[in-house]
Design an enzyme around this catalytic site. Structure first.
Site, short mmCIF file in Angstrom:
data_model
loop_
_atom_site.label_atom_id
_atom_site.label_comp_id
_atom_site.label_asym_id
_atom_site.label_seq_id
_atom_site.Cartn_x
_atom_site.Cartn_y
_atom_site.Cartn_z
CG ASP A 296 -1.78 1.18 1.37
OD1 ASP A 296 -2.68 1.31 0.53
OD2 ASP A 296 -1.57 2.01 2.29
CD GLU A 338 -2.35 2.25 -3.48
OE1 GLU A 338 -3.20 3.09 -3.80
OE2 GLU A 338 -1.64 2.39 -2.47
#
Ligand code: GLC
Length: 660
Positions: A296, A338
């Site tokens: 993330d 990401e």
């Protein structure tokens, strides 16, 4: 004085450090893991060594004895390998033999929140037949680790990496789900939020209690002097909900770096102890049966004064070191980046640097997603064609994750240069897109909502695919023609996602054209964040209608099933091959060729127009196809339509063509 940090010198040191280490631990590893497993681990360690050493030396070498750091990290790795369950070791064996396992055309992804899809992790196990029916082989469950209570950014404020959110189940449930998935040949992906922790995480609590070692896990400043300097070049991620990048903490008696919300404290990767702690976290999750870690917000890992503190070289090096070391214990583990960044910054996350440096195996193709929406609104593929042509090729061992929607807003990452090169103003086009998708633009079919509007009028967009494609408005108006158009648009977007190369990801509900959650603001913890509009609860009654011919659900579901089946039959669509965008004589159409070492050519032609279109059939020869055959096309189209030397497409039509 000899510069000990030249690449040659570094390699020499890496070599001798490896020799020392092998002498030190070789016997111990063989005893600890058994002769066969031990030998395998030592071979993987030798294989990964230079990548790990070089990356860590570049990041930490100036102030740290890297050989000693690595000895310590390798201990962590050996312990994780010893704890790895036999069933996962068996999967590792398969994946070592077949490292391209995640690149297959049979890989079809699905992403959902556990609670919204099935109530809990255990509930997901009961829904695997549904996912299997859809052809899913890769399941991304949105944040599952224990978040802070109350507002937690959809679970992206993790309070404990070792526990599952109690509302979803337990770590044992996660392990059981991984086992169930593996038995069906499906892989499990979860988020690893490694840029920040919740301020309630034990590390943060210890820092707040005055423990200096843990204070150094975060970026804490005694006053505003440095934060103010950093702020000069830092963007704001959530200007409405969380302005600024630093938060004052009374307990810390200082300002702590908080890129996202004030309750998400950025970790200090300048401290090798943070790297070690995150390595342990990754290996623990891998040993629970997680196959893919979604890293993330990975561009944010390293901060540098005078920059936007994204995409810094050290952020890449850290991921390279993580990858090298995790693979020694868990060779079946895959990293997904990401990185919602500018297109020219994107392929680096797949290791495409000056030379290939293994980094992430997968990365979201955010650019394709944005450009698809742009083309749909503009009814023109020129900008999409331009931007897709500019995207550099990905290393053959990696692949994109392609998607139409996800749990986040859509940010109009349309560069001024790209827009300018096709005669558009970047700013005006971005305004047009947010006006269009929020339904304000005259004639717009979309029903999205503006997210984080800036004072100068730019905004991102929230909304489900069905809302943005016009299905929601058509249903509300009871307009069957508009509904048919909406479903065609949804199918068109997914057709590109399924054939552009990489793993296509279905966002929960899109397969039945599920609309947005109109009550998203009722939950006070969500009220400030309209991304909850497109995070609805799965409507299983609607899903049941997928078997009723004529229903919206049936039409959408059949469209996706058609794409799944067609994709699985095409070797050219596996990840790692090449996607080449081809010029056409019709600006409303996007055409691209796919090729894989082991396949013949494949051509996709997709029209973003609301009227019938055609392109010159010389495109087929340009794609290297001599005897073309349509292998799949939009609903009702019936294959390749060739007439008068042109390939014909109905409104929002597409066709996939291969050699006969
Ligand atoms: C990622 C997530 C997003 C979250 C952010 C902070 O971008 O997708 O939902 O707000 O990271 O963790």
């Amino acid at each position: 004085m000899v510069d000990t940090r030249t690449p040659r010198e570094r390699l020499r040191r890496a070599d001798s450090a490896l020799e020392d280490l092998l002498g030190l631990i070789g016997e111990r590893v063989r005893t600890r893991l058994g002769e066969l497993e031990g030998e395998g681990l030592l071979a993987r360690l030798e294989h990964a060594w230079v990548d790990a050493y070089e990356a860590l030396d570049l990041v930490y070498g100036a102030g740290t004895d890297v050989a000693a750091l690595l000895r310590d990290l390798v201990d962590v790795v050996v312990e994780a390998a010893a704890a790895r369950p036999p069933s996962l070791r068996a999967l590792d064996r398969r994946r070592e033999v077949d490292p391209g396992w995640f690149q297959r055309s049979r890989m079809i992804g699905y992403a959902c929140y556990a609670d919204r899809f099935a109530g809990s992790l255990a509930g997901i196990s009961d829904r695997l037949d549904y996912l299997a029916e859809l052809g899913v082989t890769y399941l991304h469950i949105m944040p599952v680790l224990a978040p802070r209570a109350g507002e937690n950014d959809g679970g992206y404020a993790v309070a404990d990496y070792r526990a599952v959110d109690p509302r979803l189940g337990t770590m044992a449930d996660l392990q059981a789900l991984a086992g169930d998935l593996h038995r069906r040949g499906m892989a499990l992906c979860i988020d690893l939020v490694l840029n920040h922790t919740a301020r309630e995480h034990e590390w943060a609590a210890r820092a707040a209690a005055g423990d200096a070692a843990y204070r150094d896990f975060y970026l804490v400043f005694p006053d505003r002097a440095l934060p103010d300097l950093y702020e000069r070049t830092l963007p704001e991620i959530f200007p409405d909900m969380a302005p600024g990048n630093f938060t004052h903490s009374a307990e810390l008696d200082g300002w702590v770096w908080t890129t996202f919300h004030e309750f998400q404290w950025d970790l200090n990767y300048g401290n090798p102890a943070v790297f070690r702690a995150m390595l342990e976290t990754m290996l623990d999750l891998a040993n629970r049966g997680v196959d893919v870690l979604r890293l993330d917000a990975v561009p944010f890992l390293w901060k540098r004064m005078g920059t936007d503190c994204q995409n810094q070289p050290e952020a890449h090096l850290l991921v390279q070191a993580f990858r090298a070391l995790t693979r020694v214990a868990a060779p079946g583990l895959v990293f997904k980046a990401e990185a919602i960044v500018a297109p020219e910054m994107l392929v680096q996350y797949l290791g495409a640097h000056d030379r290939y440096r293994p980094e992430c195996d997968l990365a979201y193709n955010n650019q394709l997603m944005v450009m698809l929406w742009s083309a749909l609104a503009a009814r023109d593929g020129t900008l999409l064609t331009r931007s897709a042509a500019r995207l550099r090729a990905v290393p053959p061992t990696t692949g994109w994750v392609t998607y139409v929607r996800c749990h986040d807003d859509i940010g109009w990452a349309v560069s001024d240069t790209d827009a300018g090169s096709v005669g558009l103003g970047g700013f005006a086009h971005r305004i047009f897109l947010s006006q269009f998708y929020s339904g304000r633009f005259p004639g717009s079919f979309a029903r999205g909502a503006l997210f984080q509007e800036t004072p100068w009028g730019e905004a991102r967009i929230s909304g489900m695919t069905a809302s943005l494609c016009g299905i929601e408005a058509a249903l509300a108006d009871g307009d069957p023609d508009a509904l048919a158009s909406g479903i065609r648009r949804l199918e068109l977007l997914y057709s590109v996602v399924f054939s552009f190369g990489g793993i296509p990801l279905i966002w929960m509900g899109d397969e039945i054209a599920l609309g947005g959650d109109q009550h998203w603001a009722d939950d006070p913890a969500h009220a400030a964040d309209n991304r909850w509009l497109h995070r609805p609860v799965m409507d299983w009654a609607a899903a049941a209608r997928r078997t009723e011919p004529g229903s919206v659900e049936h039409r959408a579901f059949q469209a996706i099933l058609g794409l799944v089946a067609a994709r699985r039959s095409q070797l050219a669509l596996r990840a790692g091959g090449e996607t080449t965008v081809l010029p056409t004589d019709n600006p409303r159409v996007l055409a691209y060729r796919r090729r894989h070492q082991r396949s013949g050519p494949f051509l996709a032609v997709a029209s973003f127009s609301d009227t019938a279109e055609s392109v010159d059939a010389s495109l087929l020869a340009a794609a290297g196809i001599g005897r073309p055959t349509g292998v799949h096309s939009s609903a009702g189209m019936g294959g390749l339509l060739l007439a008068g030397g042109r390939v014909h497409l109905p409104p929002w039509g597409y066709v996939w063509v291969a050699e006969e």
